[in-house]
Design a protein around this motif. Sequence first.
Motif, PDB file in Angstrom:
ATOM      1  N   GLY A  52       0.633  -1.220   0.084  1.00 18.66           N
ATOM      2  CA  GLY A  52       0.231  -0.025   0.127  1.00 18.66           C
ATOM      3  C   GLY A  52       0.863   1.279  -0.056  1.00 18.66           C
ATOM      4  N   PHE A  53       0.183   2.476   0.129  1.00 17.05           N
ATOM      5  CA  PHE A  53       0.753   3.748   0.331  1.00 17.05           C
ATOM      6  C   PHE A  53       0.492   4.443   1.557  1.00 17.05           C
ATOM      7  N   GLY A  54       1.631   4.062   2.391  1.00 22.21           N
ATOM      8  CA  GLY A  54       1.664   4.801   3.739  1.00 22.21           C
ATOM      9  C   GLY A  54       2.320   6.195   3.499  1.00 22.21           C
ATOM     10  N   HIS A  76      -7.722  -2.403  -5.229  1.00 21.51           N
ATOM     11  CA  HIS A  76      -7.772  -3.779  -4.264  1.00 21.51           C
ATOM     12  C   HIS A  76      -7.031  -4.763  -4.590  1.00 21.51           C
ATOM     13  N   VAL A  77      -6.509  -4.528  -6.151  1.00 25.76           N
ATOM     14  CA  VAL A  77      -5.754  -5.904  -6.753  1.00 25.76           C
ATOM     15  C   VAL A  77      -4.576  -5.328  -7.261  1.00 25.76           C
ATOM     16  N   GLY A  78      -3.399  -6.023  -7.640  1.00 23.34           N
ATOM     17  CA  GLY A  78      -2.361  -5.534  -8.383  1.00 23.34           C
ATOM     18  C   GLY A  78      -1.172  -5.467  -7.455  1.00 23.34           C
ATOM     19  N   ASP A  79      -0.093  -4.944  -8.240  1.00 20.34           N
ATOM     20  CA  ASP A  79       1.203  -5.054  -7.569  1.00 20.34           C
ATOM     21  C   ASP A  79       1.490  -3.308  -7.376  1.00 20.34           C
ATOM     22  N   LYS A  80       1.649  -2.933  -6.140  1.00 22.75           N
ATOM     23  CA  LYS A  80       1.548  -1.352  -5.556  1.00 22.75           C
ATOM     24  C   LYS A  80       3.123  -1.246  -5.100  1.00 22.75           C
ATOM     25  N   SER A  81       3.984  -2.203  -5.609  1.00 17.14           N
ATOM     26  CA  SER A  81       5.390  -2.015  -5.448  1.00 17.14           C
ATOM     27  C   SER A  81       6.189  -0.823  -6.149  1.00 17.14           C
ATOM     28  N   ASP A  82       7.066   0.072  -5.483  1.00 15.59           N
ATOM     29  CA  ASP A  82       7.761   1.040  -6.020  1.00 15.59           C
ATOM     30  C   ASP A  82       8.317   0.370  -7.382  1.00 15.59           C
ATOM     31  N   LYS A  83       8.959  -1.017  -7.198  1.00 16.87           N
ATOM     32  CA  LYS A  83       9.707  -1.765  -8.211  1.00 16.87           C
ATOM     33  C   LYS A  83       8.815  -1.606  -9.614  1.00 16.87           C
ATOM     34  N   TYR A  84       7.817  -2.194  -9.220  1.00 20.03           N
ATOM     35  CA  TYR A  84       6.839  -2.354 -10.667  1.00 20.03           C
ATOM     36  C   TYR A  84       6.483  -0.974 -11.125  1.00 20.03           C
ATOM     37  N   ARG A  85       6.155  -0.189 -10.193  1.00 20.25           N
ATOM     38  CA  ARG A  85       5.577   1.231 -10.653  1.00 20.25           C
ATOM     39  C   ARG A  85       6.691   1.845 -11.684  1.00 20.25           C
ATOM     40  N   ARG A  86       7.879   1.544 -11.174  1.00 20.01           N
ATOM     41  CA  ARG A  86       8.931   2.199 -12.191  1.00 20.01           C
ATOM     42  C   ARG A  86       8.938   1.474 -13.224  1.00 20.01           C
ATOM     43  N   LEU A  87       9.151   0.459 -13.187  1.00 22.15           N
ATOM     44  CA  LEU A  87       9.100  -0.562 -14.828  1.00 22.15           C
ATOM     45  C   LEU A  87       7.825  -0.044 -15.698  1.00 22.15           C
ATOM     46  N   ARG A  88       6.861   0.112 -15.053  1.00 22.47           N
ATOM     47  CA  ARG A  88       5.580   0.577 -15.847  1.00 22.47           C
ATOM     48  C   ARG A  88       5.734   1.995 -16.462  1.00 22.47           C
ATOM     49  N   ALA A  89       6.256   2.793 -15.443  1.00 16.30           N
ATOM     50  CA  ALA A  89       6.359   4.304 -16.024  1.00 16.30           C
ATOM     51  C   ALA A  89       7.362   4.185 -16.820  1.00 16.30           C
ATOM     52  N   GLU A  90       8.430   3.452 -16.806  1.00 17.93           N
ATOM     53  CA  GLU A  90       9.312   3.514 -18.100  1.00 17.93           C
ATOM     54  C   GLU A  90       8.719   2.996 -19.303  1.00 17.93           C
ATOM     55  N   TYR A  91       8.125   2.136 -19.148  1.00 16.66           N
ATOM     56  CA  TYR A  91       7.375   1.281 -20.570  1.00 16.66           C
ATOM     57  C   TYR A  91       6.245   2.108 -21.063  1.00 16.66           C
ATOM     58  N   SER A 311       1.859 -13.705  -8.875  1.00 18.25           N
ATOM     59  CA  SER A 311       2.300 -12.494  -9.925  1.00 18.25           C
ATOM     60  C   SER A 311       0.960 -11.534  -9.892  1.00 18.25           C
ATOM     61  N   GLU A 312       0.976 -10.692  -8.952  1.00 16.05           N
ATOM     62  CA  GLU A 312       0.056  -9.686  -8.833  1.00 16.05           C
ATOM     63  C   GLU A 312      -0.047  -8.687  -9.840  1.00 16.05           C
ATOM     64  N   ALA A 313       1.153  -8.658 -10.443  1.00 17.32           N
ATOM     65  CA  ALA A 313       1.147  -7.616 -11.477  1.00 17.32           C
ATOM     66  C   ALA A 313       0.509  -7.893 -12.759  1.00 17.32           C
ATOM     67  N   LEU A 314      -0.098  -9.150 -12.727  1.00 18.45           N
ATOM     68  CA  LEU A 314      -1.030  -9.594 -13.874  1.00 18.45           C
ATOM     69  C   LEU A 314      -2.349  -8.793 -13.843  1.00 18.45           C
ATOM     70  N   PHE A 315      -2.697  -8.200 -12.660  1.00 18.95           N
ATOM     71  CA  PHE A 315      -3.947  -7.558 -12.534  1.00 18.95           C
ATOM     72  C   PHE A 315      -3.611  -5.908 -13.097  1.00 18.95           C
ATOM     73  N   ASP A 316      -2.583  -5.705 -13.301  1.00 15.32           N
ATOM     74  CA  ASP A 316      -2.008  -4.278 -13.682  1.00 15.32           C
ATOM     75  C   ASP A 316      -1.719  -4.313 -15.167  1.00 15.32           C
ATOM     76  N   ASP A 317      -0.960  -5.496 -15.655  1.00 21.76           N
ATOM     77  CA  ASP A 317      -0.682  -5.593 -16.865  1.00 21.76           C
ATOM     78  C   ASP A 317      -1.760  -6.028 -17.787  1.00 21.76           C
ATOM     79  N   LEU A 318      -2.742  -6.640 -17.009  1.00 18.35           N
ATOM     80  CA  LEU A 318      -4.069  -7.128 -17.980  1.00 18.35           C
ATOM     81  C   LEU A 318      -5.147  -6.471 -17.527  1.00 18.35           C
ATOM     82  N   PRO A 319      -5.455  -5.272 -17.506  1.00 15.78           N
ATOM     83  CA  PRO A 319      -6.418  -4.525 -16.930  1.00 15.78           C
ATOM     84  C   PRO A 319      -7.740  -5.018 -17.336  1.00 15.78           C
ATOM     85  N   PHE A 320      -7.875  -5.566 -18.453  1.00 17.76           N
ATOM     86  CA  PHE A 320      -8.940  -6.029 -19.051  1.00 17.76           C
ATOM     87  C   PHE A 320      -9.742  -7.184 -18.209  1.00 17.76           C
TER      88      PHE A 320
END
Length: 468
Positions: A52-54, A76-91, A311-320
């Motif tokens: 989460g984001f504290g 409520h779903v997905g990967d909220k880690s800084d690492k994943y956010r940075r990767l997605r921001a880059e792409y 692999s909770e990032a699937l909920f971010d990578d596959l938003p559909f």
Amino acid sequence: DTRAVRERGGPRVLGGKEAGAKPRSYWWTALGSDGKEAIRERPVETDDEPRGFGREAIQKMFRGEIPKQRFDEMEHVGDKSDKYRRLRAEYDAKFPDDLQDNSDPETMAQSEAYRRRMDLLKTLKKREYKPMDFDNDKDCPLHPDKSVYPKAFRMEKILENWNPDDTRPRERIFQGICFFDAIKDREKIFNYRDAEVPFVVRNDPEVVRTVERWNDPAYLPRLLQKKERRTEYSENNHFMYWSVGGKKRRRGGVPKNWKPPTKMIQMTYPDFLSKANVTDDSKLGPDNPHWYYRLIGCGAMDRGCDHKTSSEALFDDLPFFQPKKSIYMVQPDQQRGIHCRFGMRGVIAENHFDGSRNFIVLLGGERRYILAHPEQCSKMYLLPKSHPSGRHSAVDWSDPEWQEFPEFAGARANEVVLQTGDALYLPTFWFHYIISLELNFQCNTRSGIEYGYKGKIDNCRMYQGEQK
């Protein structure tokens, strides 16, 4: 595109402003590029929600150390880690979107990003498969006639035209289901889905957005890294699900000389690629070892899902596939995670049915599906429920013993080749047999059960011959 953040904000409190109440989230205001002020909000990080984001995360966001929340995230779903956010921001910067919101499909289809992605799809789809006897216009009216749809053909003809062990493309196939455009055919899509019949959706803006990322050579290796995940191994190209849980053992369903058809191992994505991404045909024959790499995003699913390896990032990578009403989700509250299987060329998933409705999307490569109506159950020679591979056919479809399984030749079925960006709707209890025609990435999600075909399965005559 926030340019400035005001030093103004505070906690939103659960249950009002009572003393000692626990903060639910932090809010602040920001100026956007249009000069207008907007409220931003993030949930508080707690011990049981480490992603989460504290307070500390909020301070990092003020300093610009964490990319902003994406428009396609779900709280409520997905990967909220800084690492994943940075990767997605880059792409997301590498593959920019014109529209930074969840616009309707028609609007998204007018964007420059969508046109760019459709050009990519053309390069990824290497060939066209022509139906033997099916017209996607005449045979796909606004409402399906279930007495004639899907179109079905003799199983013997389908397998003689294209043996499952042979992955070389065929120009003509026994296609019997419709292809619908996600933009132009939305009414048909919902009509066919409500009728609980199979069909394929193409050109969905949300899906092709994911396709663009997943087909960048560096993205999946960076997303999955060298973390070991569940992988199935077979000494040949055939993969059949099996389970020897206590219930099956108590029922005496495990044959005396039975051996597991596959092994469950742990493997990293780079290791899988090194074995699967080969071009030497001598190493890809049906009698050579094959691997089937898997990802699971648990989401709200608790039973049968290991959250430590998920692999909770699937909920971010596959938003559909997020748990909300859409083309792909009939009953979001009944979702059972997102499951992905990466198949190397030649991998066969043996014929079976699933006990819930299923939407399957192909994000890379090609897969051939042979489909059959639940009414064909008795001709499929299913192993009994007590068998470790119950729900699966006892017939080897790549080398069927016609005399031992005489009704199998006359079973009615059809086939379809899914290509990159295609999504297949598979109703509850429908049979499917899958062949990986090349290295491919497939993900699916389930959303509830439709019981209309259950009687066909309940009254099915199971195979009573020798069980191996």
